[in-house]
Motif scaffolding. Structure first.
Motif, PDB file in Angstrom:
ATOM      1  N   LYS A  47      -5.824  -6.209 -19.771  1.00  0.00           N
ATOM      2  CA  LYS A  47      -4.948  -4.827 -19.385  1.00  0.00           C
ATOM      3  C   LYS A  47      -5.496  -4.108 -18.172  1.00  0.00           C
ATOM      4  O   LYS A  47      -4.748  -3.719 -17.177  1.00  0.00           O
ATOM      5  N   THR A  48      -6.893  -4.154 -17.731  1.00  0.00           N
ATOM      6  CA  THR A  48      -7.403  -3.464 -16.646  1.00  0.00           C
ATOM      7  C   THR A  48      -6.964  -4.270 -15.643  1.00  0.00           C
ATOM      8  O   THR A  48      -6.378  -3.497 -14.772  1.00  0.00           O
ATOM      9  N   PRO A  49      -6.819  -5.283 -15.282  1.00  0.00           N
ATOM     10  CA  PRO A  49      -6.354  -5.957 -13.866  1.00  0.00           C
ATOM     11  C   PRO A  49      -4.908  -5.443 -13.779  1.00  0.00           C
ATOM     12  O   PRO A  49      -4.519  -5.438 -12.667  1.00  0.00           O
ATOM     13  N   VAL A  50      -4.261  -5.731 -14.840  1.00  0.00           N
ATOM     14  CA  VAL A  50      -2.641  -5.552 -14.774  1.00  0.00           C
ATOM     15  C   VAL A  50      -2.547  -4.127 -14.267  1.00  0.00           C
ATOM     16  O   VAL A  50      -1.473  -3.858 -13.703  1.00  0.00           O
ATOM     17  N   THR A  51      -3.090  -3.275 -15.001  1.00  0.00           N
ATOM     18  CA  THR A  51      -2.986  -1.725 -14.603  1.00  0.00           C
ATOM     19  C   THR A  51      -3.074  -1.692 -13.330  1.00  0.00           C
ATOM     20  O   THR A  51      -2.210  -0.913 -12.544  1.00  0.00           O
ATOM     21  N   SER A  52      -4.503  -2.299 -12.664  1.00  0.00           N
ATOM     22  CA  SER A  52      -4.583  -1.876 -11.368  1.00  0.00           C
ATOM     23  C   SER A  52      -3.511  -2.710 -10.415  1.00  0.00           C
ATOM     24  O   SER A  52      -2.980  -2.068  -9.463  1.00  0.00           O
ATOM     25  N   ILE A  53      -2.980  -3.754 -10.801  1.00  0.00           N
ATOM     26  CA  ILE A  53      -1.865  -4.589  -9.899  1.00  0.00           C
ATOM     27  C   ILE A  53      -0.750  -3.501  -9.820  1.00  0.00           C
ATOM     28  O   ILE A  53      -0.283  -3.449  -8.848  1.00  0.00           O
ATOM     29  N   LYS A  54      -0.543  -3.175 -11.125  1.00  0.00           N
ATOM     30  CA  LYS A  54       0.697  -2.209 -11.063  1.00  0.00           C
ATOM     31  C   LYS A  54       0.756  -1.011 -10.252  1.00  0.00           C
ATOM     32  O   LYS A  54       1.721  -0.806  -9.247  1.00  0.00           O
ATOM     33  N   ALA A  55      -0.431  -0.338 -10.142  1.00  0.00           N
ATOM     34  CA  ALA A  55      -0.557   0.737  -9.068  1.00  0.00           C
ATOM     35  C   ALA A  55      -0.488   0.265  -7.702  1.00  0.00           C
ATOM     36  O   ALA A  55       0.125   0.949  -6.866  1.00  0.00           O
ATOM     37  N   TYR A  56      -1.189  -0.764  -7.547  1.00  0.00           N
ATOM     38  CA  TYR A  56      -0.887  -1.145  -6.002  1.00  0.00           C
ATOM     39  C   TYR A  56       0.627  -1.611  -5.491  1.00  0.00           C
ATOM     40  O   TYR A  56       1.047  -1.260  -4.500  1.00  0.00           O
ATOM     41  N   THR A  57       1.065  -2.114  -6.600  1.00  0.00           N
ATOM     42  CA  THR A  57       2.419  -2.678  -6.283  1.00  0.00           C
ATOM     43  C   THR A  57       3.394  -1.393  -6.035  1.00  0.00           C
ATOM     44  O   THR A  57       4.295  -1.413  -5.206  1.00  0.00           O
ATOM     45  N   GLN A  58       3.226  -0.377  -6.902  1.00  0.00           N
ATOM     46  CA  GLN A  58       4.101   0.854  -6.811  1.00  0.00           C
ATOM     47  C   GLN A  58       3.686   1.530  -5.329  1.00  0.00           C
ATOM     48  O   GLN A  58       4.659   1.729  -4.620  1.00  0.00           O
ATOM     49  N   VAL A  59       2.629   1.504  -4.895  1.00  0.00           N
ATOM     50  CA  VAL A  59       2.281   2.140  -3.507  1.00  0.00           C
ATOM     51  C   VAL A  59       3.086   1.118  -2.500  1.00  0.00           C
ATOM     52  O   VAL A  59       3.539   1.787  -1.633  1.00  0.00           O
ATOM     53  N   LEU A  60       2.846  -0.020  -2.601  1.00  0.00           N
ATOM     54  CA  LEU A  60       3.262  -0.825  -1.748  1.00  0.00           C
ATOM     55  C   LEU A  60       4.918  -0.828  -1.605  1.00  0.00           C
ATOM     56  O   LEU A  60       5.358  -0.749  -0.660  1.00  0.00           O
ATOM     57  N   GLU A  61       5.243  -0.572  -2.909  1.00  0.00           N
ATOM     58  CA  GLU A  61       6.944  -0.615  -2.822  1.00  0.00           C
ATOM     59  C   GLU A  61       7.328   0.659  -2.121  1.00  0.00           C
ATOM     60  O   GLU A  61       8.308   0.793  -1.276  1.00  0.00           O
ATOM     61  N   ALA A  62       6.692   1.895  -2.554  1.00  0.00           N
ATOM     62  CA  ALA A  62       6.878   3.193  -1.521  1.00  0.00           C
ATOM     63  C   ALA A  62       6.779   2.858  -0.104  1.00  0.00           C
ATOM     64  O   ALA A  62       7.663   3.512   0.597  1.00  0.00           O
ATOM     65  N   MET A  63       5.779   2.282   0.221  1.00  0.00           N
ATOM     66  CA  MET A  63       5.405   2.130   1.708  1.00  0.00           C
ATOM     67  C   MET A  63       6.360   1.547   2.338  1.00  0.00           C
ATOM     68  O   MET A  63       6.922   1.825   3.318  1.00  0.00           O
ATOM     69  N   LEU A  64       6.637   0.453   1.717  1.00  0.00           N
ATOM     70  CA  LEU A  64       7.877  -0.378   2.115  1.00  0.00           C
ATOM     71  C   LEU A  64       9.299   0.212   2.421  1.00  0.00           C
ATOM     72  O   LEU A  64       9.949   0.231   3.501  1.00  0.00           O
ATOM     73  N   SER A  65       9.482   0.996   1.471  1.00  0.00           N
ATOM     74  CA  SER A  65      10.795   1.913   1.450  1.00  0.00           C
ATOM     75  C   SER A  65      10.796   2.678   2.664  1.00  0.00           C
ATOM     76  O   SER A  65      11.701   2.962   3.479  1.00  0.00           O
ATOM     77  N   ARG A  66       9.753   3.481   2.707  1.00  0.00           N
ATOM     78  CA  ARG A  66       9.427   4.368   3.676  1.00  0.00           C
ATOM     79  C   ARG A  66       9.540   3.852   5.095  1.00  0.00           C
ATOM     80  O   ARG A  66      10.074   4.443   6.178  1.00  0.00           O
ATOM     81  N   GLU A  67       9.050   2.835   5.329  1.00  0.00           N
ATOM     82  CA  GLU A  67       9.119   1.872   6.564  1.00  0.00           C
ATOM     83  C   GLU A  67      10.684   1.467   6.856  1.00  0.00           C
ATOM     84  O   GLU A  67      10.629   0.586   7.881  1.00  0.00           O
ATOM     85  N   GLY A  68      11.540   1.396   5.825  1.00  0.00           N
ATOM     86  CA  GLY A  68      12.649   0.961   5.927  1.00  0.00           C
ATOM     87  C   GLY A  68      12.825  -0.587   5.691  1.00  0.00           C
ATOM     88  O   GLY A  68      13.547  -1.319   6.046  1.00  0.00           O
ATOM     89  N   GLU A  69      11.671  -1.161   5.159  1.00  0.00           N
ATOM     90  CA  GLU A  69      11.644  -2.578   4.779  1.00  0.00           C
ATOM     91  C   GLU A  69      12.389  -2.690   3.562  1.00  0.00           C
ATOM     92  O   GLU A  69      11.761  -3.164   2.471  1.00  0.00           O
ATOM     93  N   ASP A  70      13.619  -2.713   3.534  1.00  0.00           N
ATOM     94  CA  ASP A  70      14.233  -2.816   2.200  1.00  0.00           C
ATOM     95  C   ASP A  70      14.129  -4.084   1.370  1.00  0.00           C
ATOM     96  O   ASP A  70      13.971  -4.107   0.127  1.00  0.00           O
ATOM     97  N   LYS A  71      14.422  -5.101   2.264  1.00  0.00           N
ATOM     98  CA  LYS A  71      14.341  -6.428   1.516  1.00  0.00           C
ATOM     99  C   LYS A  71      12.955  -6.601   0.929  1.00  0.00           C
ATOM    100  O   LYS A  71      12.676  -7.164  -0.440  1.00  0.00           O
TER     101      LYS A  71
END
Ligand code: ADP
Length: 260
Positions: A47-71
């Motif tokens: 559970k612990t590593p998966v929770t951590s991976i999830k948090a990073y993925t969400q941040v990454l998705e938000a960053m990419l969307s902000r930068e217009g990297e839609d794909k």
């Protein structure tokens, strides 16, 4: 040849003496406990590593969307969906350990049953673009006193199964009824159905109907076991009617509380 497996002495068809011990039962209990312990530790550690991976993925998705990297953002969103599946699987394993060790807890509150069903169905509508959820609610369904998250989990499980096991259908019917001091929910699908001789097995832990069609559907065979245990511990009952090739209706009942 273990003593406890020694055959009883039979004399003229009557059981005379049993030279058994409780060792087999003790051994079995110990094995079950070891299995449960392992399941608990493994799922907790996952559970612990998966929770951590999830948090990073969400941040990454938000960053990419902000930068217009839609794909790239869309790819990360797909990763996030798979992480959600993993989180749910780990959650189910943890729930089984909690149930089997008697450590599952219920934080009860009073809430309106129809609203809870409606909210859950609404949350799940995005998981399918094929099925319409037809709501057939009894106005007088009333209130229940139970753990809202846990009941939501049961409703989610029944609706998700209905979606999963009816890939060619286009609707799922959710009905609530009031019957005396009980509230009933039925979730009806028009999917693959369950063979008659397997009907009461589907509530066993890790049980999955095997067959040519079923093996293509992913799952661990824990959702119905957990759901049935939750409903049982909340003072209700769960059952299923099904016709193979036509569809299934999963139902549960729960005690109503007075609406003062
Ligand atoms: P899972 O779906 O992860 O296998 P469940 O405990 O939810 O686990 O269900 C146990 C089994 O019961 C499933 O593997 C499937 O064979 C059968 N089943 C459950 N719901 C349905 C349904 N709505 N229609 C047909 N079969 C079902």
């Amino acid at each position: 040849w273990h003593l406890s497996r020694a055959l009883p002495f039979i004399s003229e068809g009557k059981l005379v003496k049993w030279f058994g011990t409780n060792t087999d039962i003790d051994e079995q209990k110990q094995l079950q406990r070891q299995k449960d312990d392992f399941l608990g530790i493994a799922s907790h550690e996952l559970k612990t590593p998966v929770t951590s991976i999830k948090a990073y993925t969400q941040v990454l998705e938000a960053m990419l969307s902000r930068e217009g990297e839609d794909k790239k953002a869309a790819m990360v969103a797909k990763m996030d969906n798979q992480i959600n599946r993993l989180t749910n699987l780990i959650g189910d394993l943890l729930d089984v350990t909690k149930i089997n060790s008697g450590k599952i807890q219920f934080n009860k509150i009073k809430f309106d049953f129809n609203t809870a069903v409606q909210e859950t169905a609404h949350d799940l509508q995005h998981t399918t673009n094929k099925h319409i959820f037809v709501m057939d609610f009894a106005e007088d369904a009333g209130y229940i006193y139970a753990d809202k998250d846990r009941i939501g989990q049961v409703i989610t499980n029944l609706i998700s199964n209905a979606v999963k096991y009816s890939p060619h259908a286009n609707r799922i019917v959710l009905s609530t009824r009031r019957s005396g001091n009980e509230i009933l929910l039925s979730v009806q699908d028009f999917g693959i159905g369950i063979p008659g001789d397997k009907l009461n097995k589907v509530f066993e832990q890790f049980y999955r109907v095997s067959g040519t069609k079923q093996h293509t559907f992913p799952g661990l065979g824990l959702g119905l076991y957990i759901s049935n245990e939750i409903i049982r511990r909340e003072g209700g009952k769960m059952w299923v009617n099904s016709v193979e090739g036509k569809g299934s209706t999963f139902c549960f009942s729960l005690p109503v509380v007075a609406d003062d």
